[in-house]
Design a protein around this motif. Sequence first.
Motif, mmCIF file in Angstrom:
data_model
loop_
_atom_site.group_PDB
_atom_site.id
_atom_site.type_symbol
_atom_site.label_atom_id
_atom_site.label_comp_id
_atom_site.label_asym_id
_atom_site.label_seq_id
_atom_site.Cartn_x
_atom_site.Cartn_y
_atom_site.Cartn_z
ATOM 1 N N UNK B 246 117.685 3.808 4.833
ATOM 2 C CA UNK B 246 116.708 4.589 4.547
ATOM 3 C C UNK B 246 115.845 5.345 4.387
ATOM 4 N N UNK B 248 112.980 8.572 5.690
ATOM 5 C CA UNK B 248 111.400 8.030 6.389
ATOM 6 C C UNK B 248 110.632 7.884 5.518
ATOM 7 N N UNK B 251 110.346 4.558 4.137
ATOM 8 C CA UNK B 251 110.026 3.819 5.266
ATOM 9 C C UNK B 251 107.949 3.557 5.320
ATOM 10 N N UNK B 252 108.106 4.846 5.498
ATOM 11 C CA UNK B 252 106.631 5.349 4.915
ATOM 12 C C UNK B 252 105.823 4.788 3.842
ATOM 13 N N UNK B 255 106.361 0.397 4.513
ATOM 14 C CA UNK B 255 105.616 0.096 5.707
ATOM 15 C C UNK B 255 104.069 1.053 6.045
ATOM 16 N N UNK B 256 104.535 2.296 6.319
ATOM 17 C CA UNK B 256 103.301 2.987 7.444
ATOM 18 C C UNK B 256 103.247 2.364 8.892
ATOM 19 N N UNK B 257 102.123 2.196 8.690
ATOM 20 C CA UNK B 257 101.471 1.381 10.158
ATOM 21 C C UNK B 257 101.363 0.320 10.065
ATOM 22 N N UNK B 272 103.795 -6.575 15.286
ATOM 23 C CA UNK B 272 102.629 -6.737 14.232
ATOM 24 C C UNK B 272 102.894 -5.472 13.937
ATOM 25 N N UNK B 273 103.570 -4.516 13.267
ATOM 26 C CA UNK B 273 103.895 -4.033 11.896
ATOM 27 C C UNK B 273 104.373 -4.489 11.122
ATOM 28 N N UNK B 275 107.143 -3.174 9.445
ATOM 29 C CA UNK B 275 108.739 -2.847 9.689
ATOM 30 C C UNK B 275 108.897 -3.564 10.863
ATOM 31 N N UNK B 276 107.944 -3.819 11.419
ATOM 32 C CA UNK B 276 109.200 -4.607 12.507
ATOM 33 C C UNK B 276 109.664 -5.975 12.380
ATOM 34 N N UNK B 279 112.539 -5.430 9.718
ATOM 35 C CA UNK B 279 113.938 -5.047 10.349
ATOM 36 C C UNK B 279 114.259 -6.431 10.383
#
Lengths: 396, 396
Positions: B246, B248, B251-252, B255-257, B272-273, B275-276, B279
């Motif tokens: 992917x 950057x 990903x941003x 998902x960002x934060x 928590x996030x 993106x976690x 994955x």
Amino acid sequence: MTSLLKNTTTASLVFGSDYHTVEVGHILNVCADEPLVLECGKQLADIPVAFQCWGELNADKSNVILICHALTGDQYAAGRHPVTGKVGWWNDMIGPGKPLDTDRFFVICINVLGSCMGTYGPKSINPETGEPLGLEFPVITVGDMVELQARLLDQLGINEILCVTGGSMGGMQVLEWAARYPERVLSAIPIATAARHSAQNIAFHEIGRQAIMADPEWCEGKYMQQKRYPQKGLSVARMTAHITYLSEDALQRKFGRELQNKEKITFGFDADFQVESYLRYQGMTFVERFDANSYLYITRAMDYFDLGERHNGNLAEVFRGTKTRFCIITFSSDWCFPPAESKRVVRALNAVAADVSYAEVETDKGHDAFLLDEPEFKDMVSGFLGGMATYRGVAA
Amino acid sequence: MTSLLKNTTTASLVFGSDYHTVEVGHILNVCADEPLVLECGKQLADIPVAFQCWGELNADKSNVILICHALTGDQYAAGRHPVTGKVGWWNDMIGPGKPLDTDRFFVICINVLGSCMGTYGPKSINPETGEPLGLEFPVITVGDMVELQARLLDQLGINEILCVTGGSMGGMQVLEWAARYPERVLSAIPIATAARHSAQNIAFHEIGRQAIMADPEWCEGKYMQQKRYPQKGLSVARMTAHITYLSEDALQRKFGRELQNKEKITFGFDADFQVESYLRYQGMTFVERFDANSYLYITRAMDYFDLGERHNGNLAEVFRGTKTRFCIITFSSDWCFPPAESKRVVRALNAVAADVSYAEVETDKGHDAFLLDEPEFKDMVSGFLGGMATYRGVAA
């Protein structure tokens, strides 16, 4: 300097897969009278903080440079490191005549909260059980790290900071310092950093944590109690992070497809390529000096870092009214903390008419450039600090 | 098509952490008369090769498109995948009226040597011991994969390939096909690939392998004998690789934060996030469909890939005199196989006056773009194949 260190103690800490002990100092206990309230809500009282310093504090205490270290760094920024035996991570930057000129400045570096070089962290002993805290240690933030540093400086009688500087997670602390204590911080040099951790960086950290926690030797964080150690998991975590610290060009230039001590590929899973040997070595040496649980906690603190969040994503508001002078430095090939992230900080500072200069150093060395011999980078730091010293009237 | 498939068999293969069995076909045994001599020197005889095909082979066998799959892909490029139940990885590309138009072309995709979907690989049973081969399987190369595919096509009576195409490791096979069989391959579309694996990519692969081999459930490669499975290690390997697929920016943007089903961070090590979570999900689902030892072997084959090496680094010499028409496609945000690597191939082809067109598709989707709905990319493939069909006189 000697007077500041006279009440410090040392600690005998365990390191590496064989749990050998190493003497680490200087350590002071802080927050004895007033507990530190962490962002998670928990409180810490009377906890040790380890630090190193170089140069002499001048009479009006106006020559203080605070260095904030990165994820796996520590307070041994210069001189001989007691665990590795190598020179500190910023040895080129700190000393007489160097950019952080110890003939002129008093330089201090503090081991961050949650780390493993003497400051309170998961390796610390729980007095109630006599065992290492492990996952009983609270989840911390970059803000918590900065608050603990502030408490130590209070205890040392240091109020004003001529300059706070550091790279990567060190730079996060620099920004946090400037945000929390604008009146205390005269200037700030955040290097190769960001005001928030990116999705990609969170992703890489998550892989590192999964690798550690997947290792059965991790023992749900209680490896020390069982004299075991998640070497393999921590090594994979370090290897993954290490790739992000280098640029693709640097990897290609340094290693390319060169083979390691052989003329032909071996058709096997040993390290045929130099880049494989190099990474394995990075992983192996890292586990001998760092704590696996500290790695979990500190990466988490970085993931949680988002300075603008406290103002609903408006980063400029964080710095409104600041008098701190900023010198923001990035490296062109840094894809871990790309220049775009620092430019975001510059724009926020510009929006509130703060005093900020910005420089992108051209280099192919990637994120690690802040630890390497980059003459242009050194000149910038040197020049900015010279200007600040003159402005503040620090004797040359 | 039916006539080509009439002698094929199926196999009941085990998958996932629970070792459930899935029927996989079509499979043909090849190299019965003449063993395949691998680059490592070992020989393979009478081994199974699994493949899928779509459309009908025309009378003069001039409408063959060979698809080469990537590291973790397989022959189920279109239609329903028997293990995951999802549609194939190029389902958008293959079918009536699609870029690989099955009303016009006969499309075939072959599971690569060393993989785990029916073709001979580390999961195959050693007849002498009755146990899976595991690390007894020889280390293979991309060249070996191509040779085995050639043997299968020979056995199917297919000599000429109108076009060979594929992305990532699939693109490596495309280049290898064009290099080995210039008279057999009329055209080639290497997508998001390189003529050599970079140091950074070797490094990421090495991390994946270390994560697998560090998992005690790997059992030195003999996990099947013990009904164990290195889920955690393979999952970490997949997560690491997945980030490189992917961009950057993607990903941003995706998902960002953003937090996963919660309003505040939890101050813990759960996901928590978003993106976690994403994955972890990628890792978890992957281990249910792929074999850990296959992952070791195929990543190694990619690491060893360096097409120019056989001419002392002179890539142009590999293609001297070729009549194959090339259409090389890259994606602007692909940092795993960056456009610069493909441009190196274009320069080599230009140096020997080969027929080559090159396109860099503007997208923020990174390496994975070749698997996603990218209209410009599809139009390119469609247009190039249409031109080739007309040139070769394949009926519309």
